[in-house]
Design an enzyme around this catalytic site. Structure first.
Site, short mmCIF file in Angstrom:
data_model
loop_
_atom_site.label_atom_id
_atom_site.label_comp_id
_atom_site.label_asym_id
_atom_site.label_seq_id
_atom_site.Cartn_x
_atom_site.Cartn_y
_atom_site.Cartn_z
N TRP A 34 57.48 37.45 23.13
CA TRP A 34 56.72 36.12 22.55
C TRP A 34 57.11 35.01 23.39
CZ3 TRP A 34 58.06 31.63 20.81
CH2 TRP A 34 57.17 30.69 20.27
N GLY B 71 51.38 39.36 19.26
CA GLY B 71 52.52 39.48 18.04
C GLY B 71 52.54 37.91 17.37
N ASP B 72 51.73 37.06 17.82
CA ASP B 72 51.87 35.75 17.42
C ASP B 72 51.19 35.39 16.05
OD1 ASP B 72 52.55 32.69 18.31
OD2 ASP B 72 50.66 32.89 17.26
N TYR B 73 51.87 35.25 14.97
CA TYR B 73 51.17 35.20 13.69
C TYR B 73 50.07 34.14 13.62
CZ TYR B 73 50.41 34.20 8.72
OH TYR B 73 50.01 34.14 7.63
N GLY B 74 50.14 33.02 14.33
CA GLY B 74 49.15 31.87 14.50
C GLY B 74 47.93 32.52 15.19
#
Length: 204
Positions: free
Chosen positions: A132, A151-154
């Site tokens: 990330w 993989g970035d939640y946002g």
């Protein structure tokens, strides 16, 4: 407008023509733009972010009297880095990065010439730097336009909001749907972040 700005505008226009949802997001949230990158790759990888961290960053830079380099970082005792406000983990990460730049395993002077995946592999050997962090470096420092940090939640949340999904897509699902945004997946990622910001704004 700079050459980089022209490329960013062309990328956004391409995406708008090929995806109606993205086109609507652009109308609502404004033009795509990336902030000006740091003058030093090394400074960016200290992984300091946020309002409180800016003060720590200032004290850290002040330790070097204008000569911030990997060699200079290694010459400063860890206790002085801690005194500037860095955690033990951040100190270990910064020193590991500095050592790997010095020994050539992370060649900062030519990172811009490396392909995305090779660069991610190189940076990920550094303590405290994972995929990330490397992807954020590609986007915000090197301004690469085809990065898709699944993989970035946002980004996962923003995609779900934009496309009306009841559940967040998994990284694997997001990886698959991201193929249609090539070669400008960074633009799509940025607008997914804007979708989250849009939701957070108070309604009038």
């Amino acid at each position: 407008m700079t050459t980089t700005g022209v490329h960013e505008q062309q990328a956004a226009e391409f995406l708008a023509r090929h995806d109606r949802v993205m086109a609507n997001l652009m109308k609502r949230t404004g033009p795509f733009h990336l902030p000006r990158p740091s003058r030093s790759h090394f400074i960016l990888h200290q992984q300091l972010a946020g309002a409180a961290a800016r003060a720590i960053h200032g004290r850290f830079v002040a330790l070097f009297d204008g000569d911030l380099s990997p060699e200079a970082v290694l010459a400063v005792p860890p206790r002085k880095l801690r005194a500037a406000g860095l955690s033990g983990r951040k100190v270990a990460s910064i020193r590991d990065l500095a050592a790997r730049v010095v020994d050539g395993s992370v060649p900062l002077h030519r990172l811009g010439r490396l392909a995305d995946e090779e660069l991610i592999t190189r940076l990920s050997i550094v303590r405290g730097i994972g995929r990330w962090t490397a992807e954020m470096f590609l986007i915000f420092q090197l301004r690469r336009l085809d990065v898709w940090p699944v993989g970035d939640y946002g980004i996962r949340k923003g995609y779900a909001l934009a496309y009306g999904l009841r559940k967040l897509p998994t990284p694997k699902q997001l990886d698959m749907v991201g193929e249609r945004f090539r070669p400008y997946r960074t633009v799509a990622a940025w607008y997914c972040w804007q979708a989250v910001r849009e939701q957070r704004k108070p309604r009038k």
